[in-house]
Scaffold this active site. Sequence first.
Site, PDB file in Angstrom:
ATOM      1  N   SER A 119       0.617  -1.088  -0.355  1.00  0.00           N
ATOM      2  CA  SER A 119      -0.041   0.096  -0.067  1.00  0.00           C
ATOM      3  C   SER A 119       0.512   1.145   0.162  1.00  0.00           C
ATOM      4  O   SER A 119       0.794   2.531  -0.516  1.00  0.00           O
ATOM      5  CB  SER A 119      -0.862  -0.303   1.447  1.00  0.00           C
ATOM      6  N   HIS A 140      -1.099  -3.522  -7.022  1.00  0.00           N
ATOM      7  CA  HIS A 140      -2.039  -2.245  -6.031  1.00  0.00           C
ATOM      8  C   HIS A 140      -3.433  -3.233  -6.452  1.00  0.00           C
ATOM      9  O   HIS A 140      -4.048  -2.129  -6.852  1.00  0.00           O
ATOM     10  CB  HIS A 140      -1.723  -1.071  -5.597  1.00  0.00           C
ATOM     11  N   GLU A 152      -3.984  -0.270  -9.322  1.00  0.00           N
ATOM     12  CA  GLU A 152      -2.837   0.494  -9.948  1.00  0.00           C
ATOM     13  C   GLU A 152      -1.976  -0.234  -9.828  1.00  0.00           C
ATOM     14  O   GLU A 152      -1.373  -1.340  -9.518  1.00  0.00           O
ATOM     15  CB  GLU A 152      -2.431   1.742  -8.170  1.00  0.00           C
ATOM     16  N   ASN A 190      -3.945   6.204  -2.028  1.00  0.00           N
ATOM     17  CA  ASN A 190      -3.329   6.237  -0.688  1.00  0.00           C
ATOM     18  C   ASN A 190      -2.857   7.819  -0.544  1.00  0.00           C
ATOM     19  O   ASN A 190      -3.375   8.155   1.190  1.00  0.00           O
ATOM     20  CB  ASN A 190      -2.579   5.014  -0.494  1.00  0.00           C
TER      21      ASN A 190
HETATM   22  N1  LIG Z   1      -5.729  -3.982   4.015  1.00  0.00           N
HETATM   23  C1  LIG Z   1      -6.097  -3.703   2.921  1.00  0.00           C
HETATM   24  O1  LIG Z   1      -6.917  -2.656   3.123  1.00  0.00           O
HETATM   25  C2  LIG Z   1      -5.156  -3.492   1.475  1.00  0.00           C
HETATM   26  C3  LIG Z   1      -5.239  -2.768   0.949  1.00  0.00           C
HETATM   27  C4  LIG Z   1      -4.292  -2.769  -0.394  1.00  0.00           C
HETATM   28  C5  LIG Z   1      -2.947  -3.133   0.581  1.00  0.00           C
HETATM   29  N2  LIG Z   1      -2.723  -3.908   0.902  1.00  0.00           N
HETATM   30  C6  LIG Z   1      -1.293  -4.382   1.317  1.00  0.00           C
HETATM   31  O2  LIG Z   1      -1.136  -5.680   0.741  1.00  0.00           O
HETATM   32  C7  LIG Z   1      -0.453  -6.604   2.034  1.00  0.00           C
HETATM   33  C8  LIG Z   1      -1.149  -7.125   3.125  1.00  0.00           C
HETATM   34  O3  LIG Z   1      -2.327  -6.661   4.013  1.00  0.00           O
HETATM   35  P1  LIG Z   1      -3.367  -7.639   4.534  1.00  0.00           P
HETATM   36  O4  LIG Z   1      -3.860  -6.296   5.045  1.00  0.00           O
HETATM   37  O5  LIG Z   1      -3.625  -8.758   3.093  1.00  0.00           O
HETATM   38  O6  LIG Z   1      -2.170  -7.986   5.384  1.00  0.00           O
HETATM   39  P2  LIG Z   1      -3.448  -9.565   6.801  1.00  0.00           P
HETATM   40  O7  LIG Z   1      -2.226  -8.786   8.293  1.00  0.00           O
HETATM   41  O8  LIG Z   1      -4.168  -9.428   6.822  1.00  0.00           O
HETATM   42  O9  LIG Z   1      -2.177 -10.630   6.403  1.00  0.00           O
HETATM   43  C9  LIG Z   1      -0.576 -10.374   6.544  1.00  0.00           C
HETATM   44  C10 LIG Z   1      -0.910 -12.375   6.039  1.00  0.00           C
HETATM   45  O10 LIG Z   1       0.662 -12.514   4.883  1.00  0.00           O
HETATM   46  C11 LIG Z   1       0.977 -13.055   6.102  1.00  0.00           C
HETATM   47  N3  LIG Z   1       3.029 -13.457   6.522  1.00  0.00           N
HETATM   48  C12 LIG Z   1       3.629 -12.684   6.764  1.00  0.00           C
HETATM   49  N4  LIG Z   1       4.719 -12.708   7.149  1.00  0.00           N
HETATM   50  C13 LIG Z   1       5.102 -14.162   6.247  1.00  0.00           C
HETATM   51  C14 LIG Z   1       5.846 -14.338   4.732  1.00  0.00           C
HETATM   52  N5  LIG Z   1       7.241 -14.142   4.780  1.00  0.00           N
HETATM   53  N6  LIG Z   1       5.627 -15.338   3.846  1.00  0.00           N
HETATM   54  C15 LIG Z   1       4.476 -15.262   3.947  1.00  0.00           C
HETATM   55  N7  LIG Z   1       2.942 -15.384   4.341  1.00  0.00           N
HETATM   56  C16 LIG Z   1       3.949 -14.287   5.538  1.00  0.00           C
HETATM   57  C17 LIG Z   1       0.390 -13.010   7.398  1.00  0.00           C
HETATM   58  O11 LIG Z   1       0.571 -14.751   7.748  1.00  0.00           O
HETATM   59  C18 LIG Z   1      -0.870 -13.034   6.790  1.00  0.00           C
HETATM   60  O12 LIG Z   1      -1.520 -14.288   6.876  1.00  0.00           O
HETATM   61  C19 LIG Z   1       0.378  -5.216   2.784  1.00  0.00           C
HETATM   62  O13 LIG Z   1       1.590  -4.696   1.712  1.00  0.00           O
HETATM   63  C20 LIG Z   1      -0.583  -4.143   2.856  1.00  0.00           C
HETATM   64  O14 LIG Z   1       0.203  -2.526   2.769  1.00  0.00           O
HETATM   65  C21 LIG Z   1      -3.346  -4.777   2.005  1.00  0.00           C
END
Ligand SMILES: NC(=O)c1ccc[n+]([C@@H]2O[C@H](COP(=O)([O-])OP(=O)(O)OC[C@H]3O[C@@H](n4cnc5c(N)ncnc54)[C@H](O)[C@@H]3O)[C@@H](O)[C@H]2O)c1
Length: 282
Positions: A119, A140, A152, A190
């Site tokens: 993000s 993204h 994106e 963002n």
């Molecule tokens: N939450 C949102 O609205 C959103 C929107 C767009 C982008 N993002 C991006 O997406 C990514 C994930 O966000 P999220 O909200 O899904 O997070 P989340 O906390 O819900 O999930 C992250 C997952 O990654 C796993 N993980 C951590 N380290 C790991 C590794 N080394 N190998 C494999 N798995 C691993 C964890 O066990 C967890 O299940 C981030 O980079 C975030 O910035 C989030």
Amino acid sequence: MKAIRTIAVCGAGTMGSGIAQLTAQAGFNTIQFDLSPAALKKSRLGIVAQLNKLVEKAKITTEEREQVLSRIRFSTELADCRADVIIEAIIEKKEVKIKLFNDLKVFNEPDVVFATNTSSISIDAIAEGMDHPHKLVGMHFFNPAPVMKLVEVIRGSHTDPSLVELVFHLAQQLGKVPVICKDAPGFIVNRVARHYYLEVMAMVEKGLITAEQADASMEAAGFKMGPFKLMDLIGLDINYSVSNIVWEALGSPERLTPSPLQQAKLQEGKLGKKTGEGFYKY
Ligand SMILES: NC(=O)c1ccc[n+]([C@@H]2O[C@H](COP(=O)([O-])OP(=O)(O)OC[C@H]3O[C@@H](n4cnc5c(N)ncnc54)[C@H](O)[C@@H]3O)[C@@H](O)[C@H]2O)c1
């Protein structure tokens, strides 16, 4: 353009789960990888629940639901992540993402495409830690990934232009509206949305309005979801981290100072829907 048959989605949290559902629904063989078996189990249950809703609404048949599920392989083994495109949606930590991409290289063909769903971390900052910086592109998605149209596509200064084209086309195949942008703090949405979140949190902090009043007014004004419900859905940790990264990357301007109200929620462990409480209780 390289043919895409198999997509590995790394991370089975909020975003990874939705992205895996999306790629499987679009007909791609999908590998969903996470280190946590509990996250994989939760992701599978979440995908089944989403597909069941589509069956109830007669948008897909029960056979199609089974076909979609049969296209997803859930794994805790990194070595299973052999794919044409790897979409990374793990924890928002630069060093962890870099390590994952460098580790994945060993199991994949030289023409594998690495896409990050970060993000807020600069694509260049991740790429510069990778063995092959030109192989990384930003992809993204927005939350919930199966629903939100925008993707994106972020071109870092090292990104091979053919990857931008490939990921743009892939996003279209997933039924999305891709928009290409350069690597800049917060990319497009963002960056613009920081003001929206920060202003409304400042109003609540000053006691001018409640979160409920803010959400009710923004929803009645035409937004699909009010800002507090949206932050709870995104995850307050993710939203706060984006605010910090954008703020620092732009030279710490006062108008974009991250919210103390949000920071206090984090300190209490209230991260939003995923922990059962954020600005609201679930
Ligand atoms: N939450 C949102 O609205 C959103 C929107 C767009 C982008 N993002 C991006 O997406 C990514 C994930 O966000 P999220 O909200 O899904 O997070 P989340 O906390 O819900 O999930 C992250 C997952 O990654 C796993 N993980 C951590 N380290 C790991 C590794 N080394 N190998 C494999 N798995 C691993 C964890 O066990 C967890 O299940 C981030 O980079 C975030 O910035 C989030």
